[in-house]
Design an enzyme around this catalytic site. Sequence first.
Site, short mmCIF file in Angstrom:
data_model
loop_
_atom_site.label_atom_id
_atom_site.label_comp_id
_atom_site.label_asym_id
_atom_site.label_seq_id
_atom_site.Cartn_x
_atom_site.Cartn_y
_atom_site.Cartn_z
N CYS A 116 -30.54 1.57 -8.88
CA CYS A 116 -29.30 1.95 -9.58
C CYS A 116 -29.55 2.48 -10.98
O CYS A 116 -28.63 2.97 -11.63
CB CYS A 116 -28.35 0.76 -9.63
N HIS A 255 -23.26 1.66 -15.07
CA HIS A 255 -23.43 1.66 -13.63
C HIS A 255 -22.28 0.86 -13.01
O HIS A 255 -21.99 -0.26 -13.44
CB HIS A 255 -24.79 1.04 -13.28
N ASN A 285 -19.89 0.27 -5.25
CA ASN A 285 -21.16 0.45 -5.94
C ASN A 285 -22.00 1.48 -5.17
O ASN A 285 -22.48 1.20 -4.08
CB ASN A 285 -21.87 -0.91 -6.01
#
Length: 332
Positions: A116, A255, A285
């Site tokens: 990520c 993020h 996500n």
Amino acid sequence: MQKNYGVKFTAFSSALPSVVVKNNDLEKLFSTSDEWIYTRTGIRERRVVSDKESGLSLSVDAANKTLAKAKVDPKDLDLIIVATTTPDKLYPSMSCMLQGKIGAKNSFCFDLSAACSGFIYGITTAAQYIYNGECKNILLVGVDIHSRFIDWSERSVAVLFGDGAGAVLIQRCLAKDDELMCHSLHTESDVDLDLTLPNENILYPNHKNEICPDFVKMNGKAVYQFAVRVVPDVVNKILNKVNLTPKEIDYLVLHQANQRIIDTVSEKLKFNKTQVVSNIEKVGNTSAASIPLVIADSIEKKILKAPCKMLLVGFGAGLTWGGLLINWQGDS
Ligand code: UT7
């Protein structure tokens, strides 16, 4: 270091797959509720790839939109970087396949694996090729399709992830116009494997005739605690480097892992809600895609406007994390 060139972020775009999975759909797969998921994560729905879509098809879509927006011919690209941990194949890399699909025959290509944090690591890497004079036009894509690597009966993981891609064109400009004000990258080996996607066929070669499931394994609490520890730290490092306060930053782009992480971190750092962008409610996500996706979304909705200072922070498996500050002058 004396810079001969600067870095300019010319166009951001994104691509989402067609299938929408709402929290209510997950109630049919395991014991959960829309209320539990929304309260704990801020997510209402996510997108997943259909049988006709893939990480590559999303990357092609995001790449083509970016190049069209920037009015740049694919043949003028010098480098393509794809940040991903869920590539369609172990090789050729996603970036090599993408090159062929968009006709960027004059570029060299590689993938970057930083989970990520991939998009943040990718921008920093791309910038070095601009600063050293080797490249003028670099396409960076962040893409992940975790839906193919999730045990859809494991409720603590399945609620969190969605698929998507985001891209940016990074171009050379004059050193005085450099939009990348500073960066800070970090790694701390995840010895406890709190967040891992094992490659079972490599770990168990004698079982090569069986189909071994490769599923994300996550200690959610440990990852949560890691995020709320390192993100404020890296934001403060960056602000100290450039001698700015949170008030002087227009947008905090974290993020999109969990809305609770975004809220906790931004409150801790004393950013107010209007400075913090978020789209996790609609996409979940999306790992390496999450930062370019939320930027592209927020630009399209006119929530994020240039000129602005945006502070981006990624964190995830590795464990990796990193942030950077962009003094964005807008799409060209
Ligand atoms: O990109 C980076 C990757 N990952 C992350 O950033 C993840 C960070 N962590 C998180 O987002 C959160 O830890 C989760 C959303 C994954 C989980 O939230 P939590 O508040 O940490 O829940 P928990 O794991 O402590 O579970 C609390 C309770 C447990 O029940 P008991 O033991 O209290 O009876 C779980 O079994 O909630 C239960 N639970 C669920 N209940 C309904 C766990 N998942 C679910 C679910 N629906 N989906």
